[in-house]
Motif scaffolding. Structure first.
Motif, mmCIF file in Angstrom:
data_model
loop_
_atom_site.group_PDB
_atom_site.id
_atom_site.type_symbol
_atom_site.label_atom_id
_atom_site.label_comp_id
_atom_site.label_asym_id
_atom_site.label_seq_id
_atom_site.Cartn_x
_atom_site.Cartn_y
_atom_site.Cartn_z
ATOM 1 N N ARG A 59 11.768 12.335 -38.718
ATOM 2 C CA ARG A 59 11.511 13.513 -39.530
ATOM 3 C C ARG A 59 10.049 13.903 -39.417
ATOM 4 N NH1 ARG A 59 11.411 12.715 -44.477
ATOM 5 N NH2 ARG A 59 11.808 14.857 -45.132
ATOM 6 N N LEU A 60 9.784 15.167 -39.690
ATOM 7 C CA LEU A 60 8.415 15.683 -39.706
ATOM 8 C C LEU A 60 8.141 16.268 -41.077
ATOM 9 C CD1 LEU A 60 5.775 16.490 -38.197
ATOM 10 C CD2 LEU A 60 6.930 18.643 -37.618
ATOM 11 N N GLU A 61 6.982 15.889 -41.647
ATOM 12 C CA GLU A 61 6.595 16.415 -42.952
ATOM 13 C C GLU A 61 5.365 17.316 -42.871
ATOM 14 O OE1 GLU A 61 6.116 13.151 -45.605
ATOM 15 O OE2 GLU A 61 8.192 12.451 -45.348
ATOM 16 N N ALA A 62 4.490 17.021 -41.902
ATOM 17 C CA ALA A 62 3.250 17.792 -41.805
ATOM 18 C C ALA A 62 2.544 17.440 -40.504
ATOM 19 C CB ALA A 62 2.332 17.483 -42.991
ATOM 20 N N VAL A 63 1.510 18.210 -40.180
ATOM 21 C CA VAL A 63 0.639 17.883 -39.044
ATOM 22 C C VAL A 63 -0.796 17.810 -39.542
ATOM 23 C CG1 VAL A 63 2.163 18.916 -37.321
ATOM 24 C CG2 VAL A 63 0.388 20.332 -38.388
ATOM 25 N N ARG A 64 -1.558 16.925 -38.900
ATOM 26 C CA ARG A 64 -2.984 16.798 -39.216
ATOM 27 C C ARG A 64 -3.777 17.542 -38.140
ATOM 28 N NH1 ARG A 64 -4.974 12.803 -42.168
ATOM 29 N NH2 ARG A 64 -3.296 11.390 -41.532
ATOM 30 N N LEU A 65 -4.736 18.366 -38.582
ATOM 31 C CA LEU A 65 -5.565 19.123 -37.657
ATOM 32 C C LEU A 65 -6.858 18.375 -37.370
ATOM 33 C CD1 LEU A 65 -5.107 22.715 -39.140
ATOM 34 C CD2 LEU A 65 -3.626 21.449 -37.570
ATOM 35 N N THR A 66 -7.517 18.790 -36.306
ATOM 36 C CA THR A 66 -8.739 18.107 -35.910
ATOM 37 C C THR A 66 -9.840 18.221 -36.957
ATOM 38 O OG1 THR A 66 -10.268 17.832 -34.046
ATOM 39 C CG2 THR A 66 -9.735 20.088 -34.689
ATOM 40 N N ASP A 67 -9.762 19.240 -37.802
ATOM 41 C CA ASP A 67 -10.774 19.379 -38.869
ATOM 42 C C ASP A 67 -10.378 18.623 -40.138
ATOM 43 O OD1 ASP A 67 -8.780 20.928 -40.005
ATOM 44 O OD2 ASP A 67 -9.833 22.841 -39.752
ATOM 45 N N GLY A 68 -9.261 17.859 -40.073
ATOM 46 C CA GLY A 68 -8.844 17.027 -41.191
ATOM 47 C C GLY A 68 -7.822 17.650 -42.114
ATOM 48 N N ARG A 69 -7.593 18.937 -42.014
ATOM 49 C CA ARG A 69 -6.613 19.584 -42.887
ATOM 50 C C ARG A 69 -5.194 19.126 -42.550
ATOM 51 N NH1 ARG A 69 -6.410 25.161 -41.940
ATOM 52 N NH2 ARG A 69 -7.692 24.904 -40.063
ATOM 53 N N ILE A 70 -4.337 19.164 -43.576
ATOM 54 C CA ILE A 70 -2.922 18.818 -43.417
ATOM 55 C C ILE A 70 -2.107 20.082 -43.618
ATOM 56 C CG2 ILE A 70 -1.011 17.416 -44.258
ATOM 57 C CD1 ILE A 70 -3.224 15.767 -43.030
ATOM 58 N N VAL A 71 -1.232 20.392 -42.645
ATOM 59 C CA VAL A 71 -0.385 21.577 -42.731
ATOM 60 C C VAL A 71 1.073 21.124 -42.817
ATOM 61 C CG1 VAL A 71 0.367 23.695 -41.585
ATOM 62 C CG2 VAL A 71 -2.018 22.940 -41.384
ATOM 63 N N PRO A 72 1.772 21.393 -43.946
ATOM 64 C CA PRO A 72 3.178 20.994 -44.068
ATOM 65 C C PRO A 72 4.051 21.720 -43.037
ATOM 66 C CG PRO A 72 2.245 21.527 -46.212
ATOM 67 C CD PRO A 72 1.265 22.012 -45.191
ATOM 68 N N LEU A 73 4.914 20.974 -42.376
ATOM 69 C CA LEU A 73 5.854 21.533 -41.395
ATOM 70 C C LEU A 73 7.135 20.716 -41.404
ATOM 71 C CD1 LEU A 73 3.814 22.291 -38.116
ATOM 72 C CD2 LEU A 73 4.697 23.944 -39.768
ATOM 73 N N ASP A 74 8.232 21.377 -41.072
ATOM 74 C CA ASP A 74 9.522 20.693 -40.961
ATOM 75 C C ASP A 74 9.952 20.476 -39.514
ATOM 76 O OD1 ASP A 74 10.192 20.614 -43.842
ATOM 77 O OD2 ASP A 74 10.131 22.798 -43.619
ATOM 78 N N ALA A 75 9.434 21.298 -38.606
ATOM 79 C CA ALA A 75 9.754 21.148 -37.184
ATOM 80 C C ALA A 75 8.718 21.911 -36.379
ATOM 81 C CB ALA A 75 11.153 21.680 -36.874
ATOM 82 N N VAL A 76 8.505 21.455 -35.151
ATOM 83 C CA VAL A 76 7.617 22.175 -34.246
ATOM 84 C C VAL A 76 8.332 22.382 -32.918
ATOM 85 C CG1 VAL A 76 5.479 21.345 -35.289
ATOM 86 C CG2 VAL A 76 6.494 20.067 -33.405
ATOM 87 N N PHE A 77 8.029 23.508 -32.295
ATOM 88 C CA PHE A 77 8.554 23.822 -30.969
ATOM 89 C C PHE A 77 7.427 23.708 -29.956
ATOM 90 C CE2 PHE A 77 11.557 25.784 -33.815
ATOM 91 C CZ PHE A 77 12.790 25.596 -33.179
ATOM 92 N N VAL A 78 7.741 23.100 -28.835
ATOM 93 C CA VAL A 78 6.763 22.975 -27.767
ATOM 94 C C VAL A 78 7.508 22.955 -26.438
ATOM 95 C CG1 VAL A 78 6.735 20.436 -27.905
ATOM 96 C CG2 VAL A 78 4.814 21.647 -26.843
ATOM 97 N N ALA A 79 6.984 23.675 -25.471
ATOM 98 C CA ALA A 79 7.580 23.675 -24.137
ATOM 99 C C ALA A 79 6.844 22.645 -23.294
ATOM 100 C CB ALA A 79 7.486 25.054 -23.504
ATOM 101 N N PRO A 80 7.476 21.527 -22.959
ATOM 102 C CA PRO A 80 6.783 20.510 -22.171
ATOM 103 C C PRO A 80 6.547 20.973 -20.742
ATOM 104 C CG PRO A 80 9.099 19.972 -22.364
ATOM 105 C CD PRO A 80 8.874 21.171 -23.235
ATOM 106 N N LYS A 81 5.582 20.375 -20.100
ATOM 107 C CA LYS A 81 5.435 20.575 -18.666
ATOM 108 C C LYS A 81 6.516 19.760 -17.968
ATOM 109 C CE LYS A 81 0.490 21.452 -19.058
ATOM 110 N NZ LYS A 81 -0.885 21.011 -18.709
ATOM 111 N N THR A 82 7.031 20.266 -16.868
ATOM 112 C CA THR A 82 8.168 19.622 -16.225
ATOM 113 C C THR A 82 7.867 19.295 -14.768
ATOM 114 O OG1 THR A 82 9.154 21.754 -15.622
ATOM 115 C CG2 THR A 82 9.816 20.792 -17.737
ATOM 116 N N ALA A 83 8.584 18.286 -14.276
ATOM 117 C CA ALA A 83 8.496 17.883 -12.876
ATOM 118 C C ALA A 83 9.879 17.437 -12.440
ATOM 119 C CB ALA A 83 7.491 16.753 -12.711
ATOM 120 N N MET A 84 10.128 17.411 -11.152
ATOM 121 C CA MET A 84 11.405 16.933 -10.648
ATOM 122 C C MET A 84 11.625 15.482 -11.090
ATOM 123 S SD MET A 84 13.006 19.303 -8.864
ATOM 124 C CE MET A 84 12.398 20.618 -9.953
ATOM 125 N N ALA A 85 12.822 15.189 -11.563
ATOM 126 C CA ALA A 85 13.149 13.818 -11.953
ATOM 127 C C ALA A 85 13.473 12.949 -10.748
ATOM 128 C CB ALA A 85 14.327 13.821 -12.923
#
Length: 301
Positions: free
Chosen positions: A205-231
């Motif tokens: 589960r995800l409850e929040a993310v910590r930023l580099t400046d120390g702040r906490i941002v509540p989140l339930d999910a994040v989307f990210v497109a990974p970099k890909t390579a041939m398997a």
């Protein structure tokens, strides 16, 4: 020659390709290394007739159905070598010797490289997601984030508000241009320029993310497109040409799913810039059908 065609990869694309060849009464070998890209996901969504089923369950049933065809052989293992030889192909299977075939269908998939952020990898496929069409419904109404990882990340962030309140984290890598900023604002997307350095909560589960400046941002999910390579290195070994996709290389194919190497077809995520279970299965059908037609036309002279 024991087999007329080999399908390498037993995920949605490979199983769909092998099914078409089986129904055309062709002797087909399917070899599956057992490490599909979707193994981290608890459920597959948006796949008609399979919505909510785990990828593993879908593949087990697919193999069960495929094994009912008498011209099919299914083998667990990894194909590690492939080369052309005298108008045919020689395939090397780790610990299993060689096979000579007339046609190859590459359904070998791709490998994801995720951003190096603490707490992110162990949430992959659960609360760290790559596709809103695959997983957006399940997190709808939540607090959602988009982690910038490539130049199209801002475009992705414009879509996510249909599923929930959205924050776009530029990661100090991909700042929106003026036009993108106008559109993101119109969509109600919050822009956060302090990079995410840690994901928080009781994993997966995800409850929040910590930023580099120390702040906490509540989140339930994040989307990210990974970099890909041939398997798998097989397409490169065979001399297939690649195109540059938005997240990594893509095997070049024609409309018939044949690669630039005659007799070699490719399907699924390795041969498409769009990654989706239904699209992978459909491309496998095309590869299997055209692989069969190639065999039939060869015998017709």
């Amino acid at each position: 020659m024991s087999f007329e065609a080999i399908v390498i990869g037993g995920n949605f694309a490979g199983l769909s390709a092998a099914m078409q060849l089986a129904r055309a009464l062709r002797r087909v070998l399917l070899v599956d290394a057992g490490a599909p890209r979707n193994r981290y996901s608890p459920a597959s969504h948006g796949f008609l007739g399979q919505d909510g089923q785990s990828p593993a369950a879908i593949m087990r049933e697919g193999k069960r159905q495929l094994a009912l065809y008498p011209t099919v052989t299914i083998r667990d293992g990894e194909v590690v070598q492939a080369r052309a030889d005298g108008g045919e192909f020689v395939i090397g299977i780790r610990g299993g010797g060689e096979e000579r075939v007339a046609r190859i269908v590459l359904a070998t998939g791709i490998r994801d490289t995720l951003p190096e952020i603490a707490g992110l990898p162990d949430r992959w496929g659960h609360s760290v997601l790559h596709c809103p069409y695959c997983h957006g419904y399940e997190v709808s109404g939540g607090r959602l984030g988009v982690l910038a990882n490539h130049p199209l990340s801002a475009h992705s962030a414009m879509l996510i508000p249909d599923w929930g309140e959205t924050t776009y984290f530029t990661q100090a890598l991909f700042e929106p241009d003026e036009e993108q900023l106008v559109r993101l604002t119109a969509r109600g997307v919050r822009i956060e320029r302090s990079p995410v350095v840690e994901l928080l909560g009781d994993s997966p589960r995800l409850e929040a993310v910590r930023l580099t400046d120390g702040r906490i941002v509540p989140l339930d999910a994040v989307f990210v497109a990974p970099k890909t390579a041939m398997a798998s290195p097989l397409a490169e070994q065979l001399g297939c040409v690649f195109d540059d996709g938005p997240s990594g290389p893509v095997i070049r194919t024609g409309d018939n799913k044949e690669t630039t190497v005659k007799g070699v077809f490719a399907a699924g995520d390795a041969a498409s810039a769009m990654h989706n279970a239904t699209l992978a299965s459909a491309s496998g059908v095309l590869a299997g059908v055209h692989c069969h037609q190639s065999l039939a036309m060869q015998s017709a002279g």
